[in-house]
Write an enzyme that holds these catalytic residues in place. Structure first.
Site, PDB file in Angstrom:
ATOM      1  N   HIS A  25       0.802  -1.234   0.000  1.00 48.85           N
ATOM      2  CA  HIS A  25       0.000   0.000   0.000  1.00 48.85           C
ATOM      3  C   HIS A  25       0.830   1.276   0.000  1.00 48.85           C
ATOM      4  O   HIS A  25       0.261   2.362   0.116  1.00 48.85           O
ATOM      5  CB  HIS A  25      -0.911   0.060   1.225  1.00 48.85           C
ATOM      6  CG  HIS A  25      -1.986  -0.969   1.240  1.00 48.85           C
ATOM      7  ND1 HIS A  25      -3.255  -0.740   0.774  1.00 48.85           N
ATOM      8  CD2 HIS A  25      -1.974  -2.247   1.672  1.00 48.85           C
ATOM      9  CE1 HIS A  25      -3.990  -1.834   0.920  1.00 48.85           C
ATOM     10  NE2 HIS A  25      -3.231  -2.760   1.465  1.00 48.85           N
ATOM     11  N   LYS A  57      -8.569  13.814   5.048  1.00 45.11           N
ATOM     12  CA  LYS A  57      -7.726  12.624   4.986  1.00 45.11           C
ATOM     13  C   LYS A  57      -6.757  12.718   6.157  1.00 45.11           C
ATOM     14  O   LYS A  57      -6.754  13.741   6.855  1.00 45.11           O
ATOM     15  CB  LYS A  57      -6.940  12.558   3.669  1.00 45.11           C
ATOM     16  CG  LYS A  57      -6.239  13.890   3.329  1.00 45.11           C
ATOM     17  CD  LYS A  57      -5.517  13.842   2.002  1.00 45.11           C
ATOM     18  CE  LYS A  57      -6.423  13.961   0.793  1.00 45.11           C
ATOM     19  NZ  LYS A  57      -6.455  12.777  -0.066  1.00 45.11           N
ATOM     20  N   ARG A  58      -5.949  11.670   6.390  1.00 47.43           N
ATOM     21  CA  ARG A  58      -4.965  11.792   7.452  1.00 47.43           C
ATOM     22  C   ARG A  58      -4.022  12.970   7.190  1.00 47.43           C
ATOM     23  O   ARG A  58      -3.769  13.331   6.031  1.00 47.43           O
ATOM     24  CB  ARG A  58      -4.157  10.484   7.582  1.00 47.43           C
ATOM     25  CG  ARG A  58      -4.923   9.412   8.294  1.00 47.43           C
ATOM     26  CD  ARG A  58      -5.347   9.857   9.662  1.00 47.43           C
ATOM     27  NE  ARG A  58      -4.225   9.877  10.568  1.00 47.43           N
ATOM     28  CZ  ARG A  58      -3.966   8.954  11.478  1.00 47.43           C
ATOM     29  NH1 ARG A  58      -4.776   7.929  11.631  1.00 47.43           N
ATOM     30  NH2 ARG A  58      -2.912   9.052  12.250  1.00 47.43           N
ATOM     31  N   LYS A  80       0.806  14.361   1.869  1.00 51.23           N
ATOM     32  CA  LYS A  80      -0.540  14.687   1.370  1.00 51.23           C
ATOM     33  C   LYS A  80      -0.707  16.201   1.164  1.00 51.23           C
ATOM     34  O   LYS A  80      -1.663  16.665   0.565  1.00 51.23           O
ATOM     35  CB  LYS A  80      -1.608  14.156   2.325  1.00 51.23           C
ATOM     36  CG  LYS A  80      -1.620  12.616   2.417  1.00 51.23           C
ATOM     37  CD  LYS A  80      -2.644  12.115   3.396  1.00 51.23           C
ATOM     38  CE  LYS A  80      -2.567  10.620   3.677  1.00 51.23           C
ATOM     39  NZ  LYS A  80      -3.181   9.776   2.617  1.00 51.23           N
ATOM     40  N   THR A 108      -8.468   6.749  -1.702  1.00 53.18           N
ATOM     41  CA  THR A 108      -9.820   6.219  -1.876  1.00 53.18           C
ATOM     42  C   THR A 108     -10.845   7.317  -1.591  1.00 53.18           C
ATOM     43  O   THR A 108     -11.966   7.265  -2.111  1.00 53.18           O
ATOM     44  CB  THR A 108     -10.077   5.005  -0.942  1.00 53.18           C
ATOM     45  OG1 THR A 108      -9.550   5.320   0.347  1.00 53.18           O
ATOM     46  CG2 THR A 108      -9.414   3.763  -1.487  1.00 53.18           C
ATOM     47  N   LYS A 119     -14.587   8.639  -3.407  1.00 51.93           N
ATOM     48  CA  LYS A 119     -15.845   8.953  -2.716  1.00 51.93           C
ATOM     49  C   LYS A 119     -16.352  10.342  -3.125  1.00 51.93           C
ATOM     50  O   LYS A 119     -17.560  10.555  -3.311  1.00 51.93           O
ATOM     51  CB  LYS A 119     -15.649   8.869  -1.195  1.00 51.93           C
ATOM     52  CG  LYS A 119     -15.287   7.453  -0.740  1.00 51.93           C
ATOM     53  CD  LYS A 119     -14.729   7.371   0.669  1.00 51.93           C
ATOM     54  CE  LYS A 119     -14.038   6.024   0.871  1.00 51.93           C
ATOM     55  NZ  LYS A 119     -13.227   5.937   2.108  1.00 51.93           N
TER      56      LYS A 119
END
Ligand code: OX2
Length: 820
Positions: free
Chosen positions: A359, A547-548, A553, A655, A659
């Site tokens: 992952h 998100k985290r 990110k 992911t 969504k």
């Protein structure tokens, strides 16, 4: 779609009875929480019948079973989801209304089972939903953490972690199964004993501490097919009750140690996402649930089959990242030490039974256990890994004679460490990445040597999400609208959504689509007002990054850009500017200082911007506290813009991006992870793409990075933004954000300045943001983009992903449970 089992009158009676039995109360006296429990018990009753039927069907049809082994299952609330999958949501909603209750409020009483961090754990949960819906026999195998992901509070702009005692009131959807308890052993030593009869050496593990593993089962309902699979999570208990008796035997100390081991092992989920901390307790957790799950799977197999050599025909183990990869050696141990097989037989079975999903390529996430720790905690398992390593190195040498570089790069044990990914690849019959780009990077960069040696193992499985939770449950208005236009088949066949494309130029349809978006924005605005005390305008653009919190990110890029816009508006008050609400939601790992500082910065910027009357509310910044599955459902439905802005090559898939797309929010993102495939499906004209490509990033990295100071020194507006981090604009303490400032401009030890290319991508990001604004101003044009995002999101269902795992890796057979 209604379910006979949820006939209103019978349902109401059952709820009343439950309130009476459970609480000795009438329905009028019960609290909302008690109603939640009572309703859940009624629903569980329905589920149990299907659960028994499913077991019976599995017993009769004897299908191959996949065991999805994962340290994390981020399930989210079960009540609403189960009602949806049992097709009883509408009936139950009405029944409760007649009793004077609002189903949404009852659902809100459920604790959010948060036995996971982020995408990896949520993916596992979506996979279980799809496996059950597609009629495949599957078990989720995990840990029953007593404390899940912490609850986040924001105090003075800082993240505070509060323990998540999700089991406090008892969880109605779990079932304790003490009859399936297993023993797991830690520590001790290994004694070799020659067995003259067999002419072989036996290895005997002694002097260990033992823990009892007790399974708890949670039902996983399939959609409208009566299938109920099982998520089996293991709790720990001391092996013998702590008895005063042990004083006499002199093993008081051992009894205390075993008791403590059992108490600690399942206490809490490590709140790390994409980060390896190397803690001994974490390895204990891994071995604990892996050993118990394997023992159970083998015991179950042996009940029906007498030839253990054919285990792989009926059983397959999917390892969700390296966290459960000790399974490779534990399966070898069970097959040799307990089933009495020789090495070669055991290896053949093992390597046909275990498969591995990668992952991440983030080096800080790679699990490498120090030999000392590993061999002390798991002496027999370590011995087996040594032998696997010895044989694997012999294979490498045979294939590449004299090439010691290969050994250095591929060995399972090297530099005093056990490398779990190498173990998983050496033993696994399949190695997959989670998006096309990610798998290509694995093959060509990170795992290149492995790919070269065994290309047949490598394959891609692009992630997916379940539309049952993230559209049917989360966005009922849009779900109904879609069903009105194309019928209900999309619920189990998401590719049907492409039929919506014919409405892309239909003004009435577009208007309806955007009206629904607006209502969902109002719902989110209400949530934000209630939970954050901030008023936001649903007419503004809802620009969302949830998100985290992780440097890769790049929430920092987002908030720096907000500062830049703020400066622009201040400098040019007359400038045309479409009002924007920047919405953030993110938990930072408790020990991740930089991530926590970024949360503080977002909140500090929010304070200044939201309270500056001179900008007329053109920008609002909101940090949603305690982002989790339950509020995510509200957030995705309300988003206009989906921020997916990771440094290219770093986000394996993502992911959340899917969504948002499903709910009609165009992607503002880099060509990273599954964004690449999203753009491919929806067309570049319906997304906003910017930034360096993964090749460019990797190139820079391989050649010593790039120099952000060039940008700093030549771009005045960027320099102004950075200066504001340290000149008191957002904090009277000018040192507060110094570290963030430095991280962008200064090399520090092994960390290069601006490791995540924030300044390199800044201008390109700002341009893309400008394009978003222009596009949004064109109402019809925007509606078309939004609708096309929904219409083109069919590929990203986890039903498709699971079917690919089944076809290419697991080879399962469908089981029919419903007898019509
Ligand atoms: C996450 C990845 O970061 C994310 O890109 C991916 O979508 C998700 O897993 C599901 O595949 N911990 N979390 C992840 O990887 C690791 C390791």
């Amino acid at each position: 779609m209604t379910n006979e089992m949820f006939k209103k009158e019978a349902f109401k009676k059952s709820v009343k009875d439950n309130v009476k039995f459970l609480y000795r109360k009438t329905i009028e006296e019960a609290t909302q929480e008690q109603i939640f429990q009572a309703v859940s018990y009624t629903v569980k009753d329905v589920i149990i019948d299907n659960w028994l039927e499913t077991q019976k069907a599995y017993d009769e049809q004897d299908p191959k079973i996949v065991y999805y082994m994962s340290m994390e299952f981020l399930m989210g609330r079960a009540l609403g989801n189960n009602l949806i999958n049992l097709c009883g949501y509408g009936e139950v909603k009405e029944a409760l209304e007649e009793l004077g209750f609002d189903l949404n409020c009852i659902e809100d009483q459920e604790p959010d089972p948060a036995l996971g961090n982020g995408g990896l754990g949520r993916l596992a949960a979506c996979f279980l939903d799809s496996l059950a819906t597609l009629n495949y026999a599957a078990y989720g195998c995990g840990i029953r953490y007593h404390y899940g992901m912490f609850k986040q509070q924001i105090k003075d702009g800082y993240q505070i972690e509060v323990p998540d005692n999700w089991l406090k009131n008892g969880y109605p959807f779990e079932l304790r199964r003490p009859e399936y308890a297993k023993e797991v052993h830690f520590g001790g030593y290994v004694r070799a004993e020659y067995d003259a009869e067999k002419g072989a050496t036996r290895f005997i593990h002694e002097g260990y501490q033992a823990v009892k593993a007790i399974p708890y089962d949670m039902p996983i309902t399939g959609y409208d097919n009566d299938v109920v699979n099982t998520l089996r999570i293991w709790d720990a208990e001391p092996i013998v009750d702590f008895e005063l008796d042990s004083f006499d035997k002199g093993d008081y100390k051992k009894a205390v140690e075993q008791e403590n081991l059992a108490r600690n092992i399942v206490e809490v989920l490590y709140p790390n996402d994409n980060h390896y901390a190397g803690k001994e307790l974490r390895l204990k957790q891994q071995y604990f649930f892996v050993s118990a799950s394997l023992q159970e799977a083998i015991a179950k197999y042996k009940k029906k089959h007498d030839d253990i050599h054919k285990l792989y025909e009926k059983v397959t183990f999917q390892m969700n990242d390296t966290h459960p990869t000790v399974a490779v050696a534990e399966l070898m141990r069970i097959l040799m030490d307990e089933e009495g097989l020789g090495w070669d037989e055991a290896w053949e079975i093992t390597t046909k039974s275990v498969a591995y999903t990668n992952h991440t390529i983030m080096s800080e996430a790679l699990e490498k256990w120090p030999i000392e720790l590993f061999s002390r905690l798991l002496p027999r398992v370590y011995q087996i890994i040594e032998e696997i390593n010895r044989r694997f190195i012999a294979e490498i040498q045979a294939k590449y004679p004299g090439n010691y570089e290969k050994i250095k790069k591929m060995a399972i044990i090297y530099d005093g460490q056990v490398k779990m990914a190498h173990l998983a690849i050496a033993a696994g019959y399949s190695v997959n990445g989670v998006a096309r780009l990610h798998t290509e990077i694995l093959k060509n960069q990170e795992l290149r040597d492995f790919y070269e040696m065994m290309p047949e193992k490598f394959n891609n499985k692009t992630n997916g999400i379940t539309q049952r939770r993230f559209l049917l449950h989360a966005n009922p208005l849009l779900a109904d609208w879609i069903t009105e236009h194309i019928g209900p088949d999309w619920i189990t066949d998401l590719s049907q959504l492409k039929k919506l494309k014919v409405y892309a130029d239909d003004e009435k349809a577009l208007q309806e689509f955007m009206n629904i978006k607006f209502k969902n924005k109002e719902r989110l605005a209400k949530y934000i007002l209630e939970h954050n005390g901030v008023e936001v305008d649903p007419h503004s653009i809802f620009d969302v990054q949830v998100k985290r919190l992780h440097e890769y990110k790049r929430q920092l890029l987002n908030i720096l850009h907000v500062i830049y816009l703020y400066n622009q508006i201040k400098m040019h008050p007359e400038m045309e500017f479409y009002p924007r609400t920047f919405i953030f939601g993110a938990k930072a790992s408790a020990g991740y200082a930089t991530a926590k500082k970024i949360i503080k910065l977002i909140n500090s910027v929010a304070d200044v911007v939201n309270n500056d009357a001179s900008i007329n509310g053109k920008i609002k910044v909101v940090f949603i506290e305690n982002y989790r599955v339950s509020n995510a459902e509200i957030i995705f439905a309300a988003a206009d813009v989906s921020e997916q802005i990771s440094t290219a090559s770093k986000e394996a898939s993502g992911t959340g991006n899917m969504k948002f797309m499903l709910n009609g929010a165009p992607t503002l993102g880099t060509m990273d992870g599954a964004n690449v495939e999203i753009v491919e499906e929806v067309g570049a004209e319906n997304a906003f793409i910017f930034g360096l490509s993964s090749d460019e990033v990797i190139n820079y990295e391989n050649n010593g990075g790039y120099d952000p100071n060039v940008i700093y020194n030549t771009d005045e507006e960027i320099r102004q933004v950075l200066m504001q981090l340290i000149n008191g604009t957002f904090s009277s303490d000018t040192e507060l954000f110094r570290d963030l400032y430095d991280s962008l401009l200064t090399n520090k030890n092994t960390d290069r300045a601006d490791r995540y290319f924030i300044l390199a991508d800044f201008r390109s990001y700002a341009d893309a943001q400008k394009r978003v604004e222009e596009a949004y101003k064109d109402e019809k044009g925007w509606a078309k983009k939004a609708l096309l995002n929904t219409a083109c999101s069919g590929k990203f269902t986890s039903d498709r992903t699971i079917q690919e795992y089944v076809d290419d890796i697991w080879h399962l057979d469908k089981v029919i449970v419903r007898k019509k």
